[in-house]
Each structure stands twice: as C-alpha cells, then as structure tokens.
Design a protein around this motif. Structure first.
Motif, mmCIF file in Angstrom:
data_model
loop_
_atom_site.group_PDB
_atom_site.id
_atom_site.type_symbol
_atom_site.label_atom_id
_atom_site.label_comp_id
_atom_site.label_asym_id
_atom_site.label_seq_id
_atom_site.Cartn_x
_atom_site.Cartn_y
_atom_site.Cartn_z
ATOM 1 N N GLY A 212 0.835 -1.189 0.000
ATOM 2 C CA GLY A 212 0.000 0.000 0.000
ATOM 3 C C GLY A 212 0.874 1.245 0.000
ATOM 4 N N PRO A 213 0.612 2.190 0.910
ATOM 5 C CA PRO A 213 1.408 3.425 0.948
ATOM 6 C C PRO A 213 2.712 3.297 1.732
ATOM 7 N N PHE A 214 2.977 2.127 2.300
ATOM 8 C CA PHE A 214 4.120 1.956 3.193
ATOM 9 C C PHE A 214 5.328 1.387 2.446
ATOM 10 N N ASP A 215 6.488 2.031 2.611
ATOM 11 C CA ASP A 215 7.716 1.617 1.948
ATOM 12 C C ASP A 215 8.735 1.132 2.981
ATOM 13 N N VAL A 216 9.513 0.132 2.594
ATOM 14 C CA VAL A 216 10.472 -0.446 3.532
ATOM 15 C C VAL A 216 11.535 0.566 3.959
ATOM 16 N N SER A 217 11.767 1.606 3.166
ATOM 17 C CA SER A 217 12.754 2.628 3.538
ATOM 18 C C SER A 217 12.333 3.388 4.783
ATOM 19 N N ASP A 218 11.040 3.350 5.120
ATOM 20 C CA ASP A 218 10.537 4.034 6.315
ATOM 21 C C ASP A 218 10.397 3.090 7.513
ATOM 22 N N ALA A 219 10.759 1.822 7.319
ATOM 23 C CA ALA A 219 10.554 0.821 8.367
ATOM 24 C C ALA A 219 11.743 0.768 9.315
ATOM 25 N N THR A 220 11.480 0.237 10.502
ATOM 26 C CA THR A 220 12.528 0.043 11.494
ATOM 27 C C THR A 220 12.706 -1.447 11.758
ATOM 28 N N THR A 221 13.843 -1.830 12.273
ATOM 29 C CA THR A 221 14.111 -3.236 12.566
ATOM 30 C C THR A 221 13.853 -3.532 14.041
ATOM 31 N N LEU A 222 13.746 -4.806 14.363
ATOM 32 C CA LEU A 222 13.583 -5.198 15.761
ATOM 33 C C LEU A 222 14.821 -4.834 16.577
ATOM 34 N N ASP A 223 15.997 -4.984 15.969
ATOM 35 C CA ASP A 223 17.229 -4.626 16.680
ATOM 36 C C ASP A 223 17.255 -3.135 17.005
ATOM 37 N N ALA A 224 16.844 -2.305 16.023
ATOM 38 C CA ALA A 224 16.815 -0.861 16.264
ATOM 39 C C ALA A 224 15.800 -0.515 17.337
#
Length: 324
Positions: A212-224
């Motif tokens: 949808g409107p969500f891009d992986v470049s805006d995602a965070t990781t579990l480690d972060a």
C-alpha cells in the motif's frame, strides 16, 4: 534453580509500526517481539510474510487493529530471486529438491515469458501456504504428506521488472521486482515462470519493499527498536490515519462528533463516498482534530463504520501530549 521470569507491565498503545521483518521469523513471532518491546496490551498485523521473506510488515497496536483489515486489499511490491533449473517441494529454498533440468533459455525468451505473466492471471495456491481448506491450513496437509485439490485464484500482476539476469554458470537466476494485487503468491509465480522457461525454478530470496502506501525505507528493525529508549519506541509509531489512504476526510464539530461516536447518522451536503475518515475536535485543544473512525456517505448521510471508543481517543490524546 528455575529462572524467575520478568513480568512486563502492559499498557494501552495506539498506532502503526512499520517493521522491516528479519529473515527466519514468522510474522507472528515478529509481532510478539515488537508487542513485548512496546509493552502493548493489544496488537495485530496486516497480513503475513513467510519466515524466509524479509521486508515491510505494518504492525497495528490498540485502536489501529480496528482498521488492519482495510490494508489486506493493498497492492504489494516484492524483490525476488528465482533460481532456475531446480524445482523444490515448497517452491522455495526451504524445500527438498524434486527436479533438476538444464537452463537453455535465451534472453529473448525470458523477456517474452515475463510479459506473459503480466495482468490478470490464475494461480493455484501452493500446498505450503496458510490458505485453508475444510477448516485446515494447506501446510498442515502438506506436513502430513497429503496433496489436496486447490481451485485457481485470479490475481493481478501490475508489473514485472527484470533487475538482473544470469543464464549461465552454476546458479542461473533471475532477479525481479514484482508489483501485484493481494493474494499473489510470489513463490508460485517464480515456479510458474521457471516452468514456462522449460527448466523449472524456485525462490531463493524474497523481500517485500512496499505494501500500500508503506515503503520499507521508512521501516525500522527489531534490533533498532530494542536499542531505543521507551519513549523513542512510542515515537516510532505512526498515527492511525496512515492506515486510511484514499479515504475522504470529513471533520465534524463537537456536537456532531459526539452523536457520530454514538453511531447516529449525521446529515450534510456530502457526495456519495465509499471510504471516509471522520475527524472531530480534540477535547483538550479544539484547534486540533482527532480521528473518530471510518464511515461512508450516501444520500447526504454520514453512516458510521469502524469507530474509536472515547477511551481510545482519550489515550491517544494523552500519548500525544506526553511526547516532547
């Protein structure tokens, strides 16, 4: 001596976390880890990713779970690598090799075959999937060595981009970017492309780069997320309305907002709309608006869909005020 478990004090958390799911974790395992880190009392996701897939996975907390179903229909974008010449029992690297063939296709044949899989296509769901038949997941039948009849499903592949190609050597492969509708199985697509090329194939990598409107470049990781302070984790959440792209915005005054939250239809000069996001004034700051829920408009009436509770709204406002 038995190790004493640390008890997590749960709390109301409302919002959307864009997670870059790591390799090897199921979507539910990733959800439970994020839920624990946020100390959230209610959580859900917007559709699953295979354990062998990485990429963007929107996680919904608190009132956001009311709208998670709306996101299931969103188009998805994947980057995947198809290993040619080898078929496996699961159509990915986790399965056993069941067939090997030489790769003799040309660049022109690859381009022609990829074009053939564009648009509306019929897919037979893989046995190793969570799709249910007679109340039982297909992967459960597969685990017991059974193969059951599956009806083909119509899906849409909007675009296939050939990112890289290697047709010679010990590991011939295609690297693709696929934009597709909900319900598209990329494992099946990769396997079918291999069959159309006459050599078979299976996935050796899969990453979802957008949903949808969500891009992986805006995602965070579990480690972060784990390395953040508690208040930073809460600030990583996106607002609920991010789950409502394409919804017409309607803002009500305080009186109409209260009646709307009680499920009472409101009249106005609105055109007919199937998807409406309804806002009202914040009780603590009338110059600010707050999401009340979804609705549709018909015949000049605003008809409620999924509504936030007054408690949800109060908790969201309190969380906003607490942020620096």
């Amino acid at each position: 001596m038995e190790r004493q478990r640390t008890r997590v004090q749960r709390r109301p958390v409302h919002g959307v976390l864009l997670l870059d799911k790591p390799l090897g974790l199921s979507s539910n395992q990733a959800l439970q880890k994020a839920k624990w880190l946020l100390r959230a009392d209610k959580a859900g996701h917007t559709g699953t990713l295979d354990p062998l897939a990485t990429g963007v996975l929107p996680l919904c907390f608190g009132a956001a779970t009311k709208f998670s179903q709306l996101h299931l229909d969103a188009d998805k974008t994947y980057e995947t690598t198809v290993r040619l010449g080898v078929r496996t029992s699961t159509a990915d690297a986790e399965g056993e090799v069941i067939d090997t063939r030489p790769v003799t296709c040309t660049v022109g044949q690859v381009v022609e075959v990829l074009d053939r899989f564009m648009g509306e296509i019929d897919q037979v769901p893989p046995m190793h999937s969570a799709l249910k038949k007679d109340g039982k997941a297909l992967y459960e039948y597969a685990r017991d060595g059974e193969t059951v009849e599956r009806e083909p499903r119509r899906v849409t592949v909007h675009d296939i981009e050939l990112l890289d190609m290697q047709l010679q050597g010990e590991a011939p492969q295609l690297r693709l970017r696929v934009v597709c509708s909900k319900g598209t199985y990329i494992r099946t697509l990769g396997e079918d492309i291999g069959e159309a090329l006459g050599c078979g194939g299976h996935l050796i990598a899969l990453r979802r780069t957008a949903t949808g409107p969500f891009d992986v470049s805006d995602a965070t990781t579990l480690d972060a997320l784990e390395s953040m302070a508690d208040d930073q984790r809460l600030q990583a959440l996106r607002p609920l309305e991010d789950l409502l792209p394409g919804h017409e915005r309607v803002t009500l005054d305080a009186e109409h907002a209260g009646r709307f939250l009680s499920g009472v239809r409101r009249r106005g000069d609105w055109p007919n709309r199937e998807r409406v996001a309804v806002f009202g004034p914040s009780p603590t700051d009338p110059t600010q608006s707050v999401l009340l829920g979804t609705a549709h408009t018909q015949g000049g009436e605003l008809i409620a869909g999924r509504l936030l509770s007054p408690t949800d709204i109060q908790q969201i406002l309190e969380a906003c005020e607490a942020q620096p």
